[in-house]
Design an enzyme around this catalytic site. Structure first.
Site, PDB file in Angstrom:
ATOM      1  N   GLU A   1     -15.381   0.386  -1.285  1.00 43.34           N
ATOM      2  CA  GLU A   1     -13.987   0.844  -0.856  1.00 43.34           C
ATOM      3  C   GLU A   1     -13.115   0.502  -2.238  1.00 43.34           C
ATOM      4  O   GLU A   1     -11.647   0.886  -2.117  1.00 43.34           O
ATOM      5  CB  GLU A   1     -13.391  -0.142   0.174  1.00 43.34           C
ATOM      6  CG  GLU A   1     -14.012  -0.323   1.390  1.00 43.34           C
ATOM      7  CD  GLU A   1     -13.429   0.963   2.308  1.00 43.34           C
ATOM      8  OE1 GLU A   1     -12.158   1.099   2.384  1.00 43.34           O
ATOM      9  OE2 GLU A   1     -14.409   1.566   2.821  1.00 43.34           O
TER      10      GLU A   1
ATOM     11  N   HIS B   1      -8.186  -4.445   3.406  1.00 49.84           N
ATOM     12  CA  HIS B   1      -8.786  -4.347   2.036  1.00 49.84           C
ATOM     13  C   HIS B   1      -7.999  -5.846   1.535  1.00 49.84           C
ATOM     14  O   HIS B   1      -6.977  -6.219   1.813  1.00 49.84           O
ATOM     15  CB  HIS B   1      -8.333  -3.246   1.272  1.00 49.84           C
ATOM     16  CG  HIS B   1      -8.961  -1.907   1.716  1.00 49.84           C
ATOM     17  ND1 HIS B   1      -8.222  -1.001   1.861  1.00 49.84           N
ATOM     18  CD2 HIS B   1     -10.304  -1.735   1.835  1.00 49.84           C
ATOM     19  CE1 HIS B   1      -9.092   0.136   2.177  1.00 49.84           C
ATOM     20  NE2 HIS B   1     -10.437  -0.311   2.004  1.00 49.84           N
TER      21      HIS B   1
ATOM     22  N   CYS C   1      -1.462   0.484  -3.188  1.00 54.42           N
ATOM     23  CA  CYS C   1      -2.351   1.430  -2.391  1.00 54.42           C
ATOM     24  C   CYS C   1      -2.371   2.623  -3.168  1.00 54.42           C
ATOM     25  O   CYS C   1      -3.400   3.464  -3.410  1.00 54.42           O
ATOM     26  CB  CYS C   1      -2.245   1.532  -0.986  1.00 54.42           C
ATOM     27  SG  CYS C   1      -2.908   0.036   0.154  1.00 54.42           S
TER      28      CYS C   1
END
Length: 424
Positions: free
Chosen positions: A174, A242, A348
């Site tokens: 990721e 995450h 992000c």
């Protein structure tokens, strides 16, 4: 050697909508099928970039991906002209249309894992695009991300952009959202923390330990330069899909929730200043709702640290009380509500890349943020983006044409050449 951290922010794409596709992302699931505001979202992201640049920080951009992604639909057996395919998929499988239309590439923290030249065996900057295999709508990003990164970091004397890891759950990757680098100065060799998942009971882990280990090997990191730590299953189950939702590091500062990792690794990081937040002061639910740890932790030109937090942190009483303690001399709040409603805060939206002067000079100049680029992107967004978008609007074939016209113009603004399928 002098080096700088450059924030490469993802530009929010014209099809920004709330599809609720990201299982384990509480905000994404909660706002499913709400009406989105693509123009506002893109302008909010652009305003954050301008704010960071005005603080004296180095800033760059990453373009959105082509959406809806018709080549994926053709791979899945749909035939005919593009407009007919969109109409057919809208009738057959609205979930699939939402997935191939998702603007999730805006969250550039998932674009790749980056190791600066100070850490690597060959003295080059290494970038590995994430395969993002745990979510279908994100798994289709890897090819375009790789093409964009290779266009920006094309000089093989200074950079190597690896292929993404093979698309397998055993190698689920990721990107930088599960990677934190700690060092004294940006140009010094550092320690790279790779966080992997495992053991949650409600939501699935997204980062595989083996993927992190392979990336460290590909990047030429010695055993002393790479640490592998397990994310706390309780954090994943609470919605920290995450690790950057519960921890962030910058230079020699680590800002972390006490439930971020299974082991308290901050006790084993010499020369690192740890700002540890207890669950009593800020429960996991508040940390995740406010995206406190998804703030950008940056070093100002003065050498002082600053926290760039979403305005939701100011509105959450427990988080606001914590920030008032003064652990950070500078705290700034930015409005990225459109991204936050889909489960992505300020951090992000950016991929951090540490570059020396020579490496920065070798980077494609068209993506480096300037006042002139800001003005051009602002005009571009105002020209091409819709004010509102609902999931039902994705069936409009005009949206595909509008998006392609926008991206075609954008690649000219950024001087990136033909990076999209429709341009070839």
């Amino acid at each position: 050697m002098a080096a700088y951290e450059i924030n490469f922010d993802g530009i929010v794409g014209p099809t920004h909508h709330y599809g609720g596709l990201s299982y384990g992302n509480v905000a994404s699931m909660r706002n499913k099928k709400s009406v989105s505001h693509p123009k506002q979202a893109a302008l909010q992201g652009l305003a954050k970039m301008k704010f960071m640049a005005d603080l004296g920080l180095r800033q760059a951009v990453l373009p959105p991906h082509e959406r809806p992604h018709v080549p994926t639909l053709r791979r899945l057996g749909y035939r005919g002209n593009d407009a007919a395919i969109i109409e057919k998929v809208a009738k057959d499988d609205p979930w699939l249309l939402s997935a191939v239309s998702n603007a999730s590439a805006m969250w550039a923290a998932n674009a790749a894992t980056v190791s600066p030249s100070a850490d690597t065996a060959d003295g080059r900057v290494h970038l590995t695009p994430a395969n993002l295999v745990t979510q279908f709508h994100r798994s289709i990003e890897a090819e375009t991300t790789t093409a964009i990164l290779r266009g920006i970091f094309a000089d093989e004397k200074h950079f190597i952009v690896h292929d993404p890891l093979p698309a397998s759950s055993a190698l689920a990757d990721e990107g930088a959202a599960n990677h934190t680098r700690l060092c004294k100065q940006y140009g010094d060799a550092g320690v790279e923390l790779f966080t992997y998942g495992g053991g949650p009971t409600t939501f699935p882990a997204r980062q595989a330990q083996r993927a992190s280990e392979m990336i460290a090997r590909m990047h030429g990191l010695s055993s002393g330069r790479a640490r592998f730590v397990q994310q706390n299953p309780a954090a994943i189950d609470a919605g920290a899909f995450h690790n950057d939702v519960v921890a962030v590091g910058n230079r020699n500062v680590l800002f972390v929730h006490e439930k971020a990792w299974v082991e308290p690794i901050w006790n084993d990081l010499p020369d690192v200043k740890t700002i540890r937040v207890s669950d009593a002061d800020v429960p996991l639910a508040d940390a995740i709702a406010s995206y406190l740890f998804n703030s950008q932790l940056v070093t100002l030109p003065s050498g002082e640290d600053a926290l760039i937090a979403p305005i939701e942190c100011r509105e959450n009483s427990r988080v606001a009380t914590f920030l008032a303690r003064g652990d950070f001399k500078h705290v700034h709040f930015v409005d990225v509500r459109q991204s936050m409603r889909n489960g992505g805060g300020p951090a992000c939206l950016r991929l951090r890349v540490v570059l020396t002067d020579a490496e920065l000079a070798a980077t494609h100049p068209g993506v480096i943020f300037t006042d002139a680029l800001f003005a051009s992107l602002q005009q571009w967004i105002e020209k091409h983006y819709r004010d509102e978008l609902s999931p039902d609007d994705l069936a409009d074939p005009k949206l595909l044409a509008e998006g392609r016209a926008a991206l075609d113009e954008l690649t000219g603004i950024l001087r990136l050449g033909s990076v999209y399928d429709f341009q070839r």
